[in-house]
Design an enzyme around this catalytic site. Structure first.
Site, PDB file in Angstrom:
ATOM      1  CG  ASP A 191      -8.355   2.263  -1.070  1.00 51.35           C
ATOM      2  OD1 ASP A 191      -9.260   1.482  -1.407  1.00 51.35           O
ATOM      3  OD2 ASP A 191      -7.243   1.886  -0.653  1.00 51.35           O
TER       4      ASP A 191
ATOM      5  CB  SER B  83      -3.708  -4.633  -1.197  1.00 51.78           C
ATOM      6  OG  SER B  83      -4.998  -5.164  -1.334  1.00 51.78           O
TER       7      SER B  83
ATOM      8  CG  HIS C  97      -7.342  -1.130  -2.925  1.00 48.14           C
ATOM      9  ND1 HIS C  97      -7.195  -0.906  -1.570  1.00 48.14           N
ATOM     10  CD2 HIS C  97      -6.906  -2.405  -3.140  1.00 48.14           C
ATOM     11  CE1 HIS C  97      -6.712  -1.990  -0.984  1.00 48.14           C
ATOM     12  NE2 HIS C  97      -6.516  -2.914  -1.923  1.00 48.14           N
TER      13      HIS C  97
END
Length: 327
Positions: free
Chosen positions: A271, A129, A301
């Site tokens: 995602d 991330s 995600h």
């Protein structure tokens, strides 16, 4: 076998750099600190997570409380702290400066921490991330100091839809602060963010088998989940820190061609924040050896956190390429 160290980037020991390509950043507030665990002399792996991650990545003899990536980092786990030395930092936010914090700033903070720890080159920077964005920025700024980058659920720039969502989240935070309900603003903003971290399939699974005409039941299975997660987040965050790191996500931008360090991109097909097409573009444009691994997970995600069993084996295999680990 393990040790913990904390350091602010403006620590005078950091400023006397061992290598001229490392530069102490000197953030004013809050001071960036790091934690390092694992056997001295082992290959070093830098691990970076999302904006809510801290320097405490895993439990150790120095701190037995669970870390934010406990399922992946630790003895006999994918990032094995019997075989590797693991370093993780707290993200800085530049709250006392007028210019916003960037992923390059965070890469420089990591470099300062490595310098302080006496680490000239890491076996890998593993970033997920926001941490994946920082890993890419580190690859641009300090290519000689990482043998490999492992970039999970991150790309070279923010997707416009992700930027739009974070803009609205910051407005919610601002509204809550203006109304004297700062904590509520943070909790709602985080709840909105959770809807983008997860997939539609995940929320479908949450209400599977229930009577959808019963609004109370739907509210219980989805609404209460988002409320709880938001309130947990708001207990430990301030609007200033949230806004600084949220904006940093939006401002992130590097040229993939400038990343010459061997890089593996791990992408999740569902995602919502980092579309699979963006991950493919990143892998295609990277300036050095590249590899793209595409996985599927209903956690989207957040797969690196909640579905780590899919990701961890790849990380483990990549870390062992070209390294002699301790026996």
């Amino acid at each position: 076998m393990s040790a913990t160290a904390l350091v602010a980037p403006d620590d005078p020991r950091v400023s006397s750099a061992r290598d001229s390509s490392y530069r102490s950043v000197g953030f004013d507030s809050p001071p960036a600190r790091y934690e390092i665990i694992g056997p001295p002399g082992a290959p070093v792996v830098a691990v970076l997570g999302g904006i809510s991650a801290s320097r405490h990545v895993a439990s150790s003899a120095s701190d037995s409380s669970p870390g934010w990536w406990e399922d992946v980092v630790g003895p006999d786990r994918a990032i094995d702290t019997r075989q590797f030395r693991v370093i993780c930092i707290d993200y800085a936010t530049n709250q006392s400066r007028t210019d916003p914090v960037t992923t390059t700033d965070q890469a420089e903070a990591l470099a300062a921490a490595l310098d302080h720890a006496g680490v000239r080159r890491v076996q890998a920077v593993v970033g997920a991330s926001y941490g994946g964005m920082v890993a890419l920025a580190f690859g641009v700024k300090f290519p000689a100091h990482a043998k490999r980058l492992i970039v999970i659920s991150a790309a070279h720039e923010s997707d416009p839809i992700a930027t739009a969502l974070r803009h609205l989240q910051r407005r919610v935070v601002a509204l809550g602060t203006a109304a004297g309900r700062e904590r509520d603003g943070l909790a709602i903003a985080r709840g909105i963010a959770m809807t983008s971290y997860l997939t539609a399939r995940h929320f479908e699974e949450r209400i599977a088998g229930c009577d959808r005409s019963d609004s109370r039941l739907v509210e219980d299975r989805i609404g209460n989940y988002l409320k709880t997660r938001g309130e947990q987040f708001a207990e430990q965050w301030t609007p200033e820190r949230y806004n600084a790191l949220s904006l940093s996500l939006d401002l992130h931008q590097i040229r993939p061609e400038d990343v010459t360090v061997p890089t593996t991109v791990i992408a999740i097909s569902g995602d919502r924040l980092v579309p699979i097409a963006q991950s493919r573009e990143l892998a295609r444009r990277l300036g050095g050896p590249s590899q793209l691994i595409e996985l599927d997970s209903s956690l989207g995600h957040d797969a690196f956190l909640g579905d780590s069993s899919r990701i961890a084996p790849f990380v483990n295999e990549l870390l062992r390429l070209g390294v002699e680990v301790l026996s």
